[in-house]
Design a protein around this motif. Structure first.
Motif, short mmCIF file in Angstrom:
data_model
loop_
_atom_site.label_atom_id
_atom_site.label_comp_id
_atom_site.label_asym_id
_atom_site.label_seq_id
_atom_site.Cartn_x
_atom_site.Cartn_y
_atom_site.Cartn_z
N ASN A 1 -106.48 -75.10 52.59
CA ASN A 1 -106.35 -76.52 52.33
C ASN A 1 -104.97 -76.98 52.82
O ASN A 1 -103.96 -76.46 52.37
CB ASN A 1 -106.53 -76.76 50.84
CG ASN A 1 -106.55 -78.23 50.48
OD1 ASN A 1 -106.76 -79.08 51.35
ND2 ASN A 1 -106.34 -78.53 49.23
N CYS A 2 -104.95 -77.91 53.73
CA CYS A 2 -103.69 -78.43 54.27
C CYS A 2 -103.50 -79.88 53.85
O CYS A 2 -104.47 -80.63 53.74
CB CYS A 2 -103.70 -78.38 55.80
SG CYS A 2 -103.91 -76.73 56.45
N TRP A 3 -102.28 -80.26 53.64
CA TRP A 3 -101.98 -81.66 53.35
C TRP A 3 -100.54 -81.96 53.76
O TRP A 3 -99.74 -81.05 53.97
CB TRP A 3 -102.21 -81.98 51.88
CG TRP A 3 -101.39 -81.19 50.91
CD1 TRP A 3 -101.63 -79.93 50.45
CD2 TRP A 3 -100.17 -81.60 50.28
NE1 TRP A 3 -100.65 -79.53 49.57
CE2 TRP A 3 -99.74 -80.54 49.45
CE3 TRP A 3 -99.41 -82.76 50.33
CZ2 TRP A 3 -98.59 -80.62 48.68
CZ3 TRP A 3 -98.26 -82.84 49.56
CH2 TRP A 3 -97.86 -81.77 48.75
N GLU A 140 -106.54 -63.64 55.77
CA GLU A 140 -107.53 -64.21 54.85
C GLU A 140 -107.53 -63.47 53.52
O GLU A 140 -107.57 -64.07 52.46
CB GLU A 140 -108.93 -64.19 55.47
CG GLU A 140 -109.96 -64.95 54.67
CD GLU A 140 -109.64 -66.43 54.50
OE1 GLU A 140 -109.90 -66.96 53.41
OE2 GLU A 140 -109.12 -67.04 55.45
N ASN A 144 -106.46 -65.25 49.98
CA ASN A 144 -107.27 -65.22 48.76
C ASN A 144 -106.48 -64.64 47.60
O ASN A 144 -106.55 -65.13 46.48
CB ASN A 144 -108.56 -64.40 49.00
CG ASN A 144 -109.53 -65.14 49.88
OD1 ASN A 144 -109.54 -66.37 49.93
ND2 ASN A 144 -110.35 -64.39 50.61
N ARG A 147 -104.16 -67.25 46.29
CA ARG A 147 -104.85 -68.24 45.47
C ARG A 147 -105.10 -67.70 44.06
O ARG A 147 -104.98 -68.42 43.08
CB ARG A 147 -106.18 -68.63 46.12
CG ARG A 147 -106.03 -69.61 47.25
CD ARG A 147 -107.40 -70.12 47.72
NE ARG A 147 -107.36 -70.42 49.13
CZ ARG A 147 -107.68 -69.58 50.12
NH1 ARG A 147 -108.11 -68.37 49.85
NH2 ARG A 147 -107.60 -69.95 51.37
N HIS A 183 -98.03 -78.90 54.24
CA HIS A 183 -98.22 -77.84 53.24
C HIS A 183 -99.55 -77.14 53.49
O HIS A 183 -100.50 -77.74 53.98
CB HIS A 183 -98.25 -78.43 51.82
CG HIS A 183 -96.99 -79.12 51.43
ND1 HIS A 183 -96.13 -78.57 50.51
CD2 HIS A 183 -96.43 -80.29 51.81
CE1 HIS A 183 -95.09 -79.39 50.34
NE2 HIS A 183 -95.26 -80.43 51.13
N VAL A 184 -99.62 -75.89 53.12
CA VAL A 184 -100.87 -75.12 53.15
C VAL A 184 -101.05 -74.49 51.78
O VAL A 184 -100.12 -73.89 51.25
CB VAL A 184 -100.85 -74.03 54.24
CG1 VAL A 184 -102.12 -73.20 54.19
CG2 VAL A 184 -100.67 -74.63 55.61
N GLU A 185 -102.21 -74.66 51.22
CA GLU A 185 -102.50 -74.04 49.90
C GLU A 185 -103.54 -72.98 50.05
O GLU A 185 -104.41 -73.05 50.88
CB GLU A 185 -102.98 -75.09 48.92
CG GLU A 185 -101.90 -76.10 48.59
CD GLU A 185 -102.41 -77.17 47.63
OE1 GLU A 185 -103.61 -77.27 47.39
OE2 GLU A 185 -101.55 -77.90 47.12
#
Length: 185
Positions: A1-3, A140, A144, A147, A183-185
């Motif tokens: 998820n990027c923002w 990846e 994970n 997260r 940002h990357v989540e």
């Protein structure tokens, strides 16, 4: 998820500057837009010599004797004969030919140290680097894991330590920039 954080527009008046800093661990990429091409931004540790400072203190120590244009990477505006005030629009463009000539004569890009920017130019740089150069296959899996655990899989890339250099005094110039932090989540 990027923002991305909302775009921030900054005006530096004469002698305005921003001291050496890092754009923090949660900002993966910084995009910096040079709206009017005035002023300079300096990355004292951007030399690609294979050395990665491991901490803020080590980065500061490495910068102590560094000089813009001699060490690292200097992003330099076209200030002579040029003035843009965002409220008034473009003014005083005479001498633009001399600026272009001077720019190419004074360009130190053969040493990889100075890049001259024009109004509207932009750069982007990473603020983080992956620990131990994580390969794509493991990314990846580690993403994970991050997260699930909140464990950081990237560390600050102190080579992106940078400073907004002072705008020249006595010439009535202003520096206008904008930035995005991704940002990357």
């Amino acid at each position: 998820n990027c923002w991305a954080e909302p775009m921030q527009v900054v005006r530096y008046t004469e002698s305005g500057r921003f001291v050496l800093h890092h754009d923090s661990c949660n900002r993966v990429i910084t995009a910096l837009y040079f709206l009017n091409g005035v002023g300079g931004t300096w990355f004292p540790l951007a030399d690609d010599d294979g050395h990665f400072p491991r901490s803020r203190d080590e980065a500061i120590d490495a910068c102590r004797d560094a000089i813009p244009g001699k060490n690292g990477l200097l992003i330099k505006g076209i200030e002579e004969g040029y003035h843009m005030n965002m409220e008034e629009g473009y003014n005083n463009l005479e001498g633009a030919e001399q600026i272009s000539d001077k720019k190419s004569e004074g360009n130190d890009s053969a040493k990889g140290r100075t890049v001259h920017i024009q109004p509207g130019d932009a750069i982007a740089f990473y603020n983080l680097r992956w620990m131990d150069d994580i390969d794509a296959e493991r990314f990846e899996e580690l993403a994970n894991q991050q997260r699930e655990t909140g464990e950081l899989i990237a560390v600050p890339d102190w080579r992106s330590f940078h400073s907004g250099l002072p705008v020249e005094s006595g010439r009535g110039l202003e520096k206008w920039i904008a930035n995005h932090w991704l940002h990357v989540e």
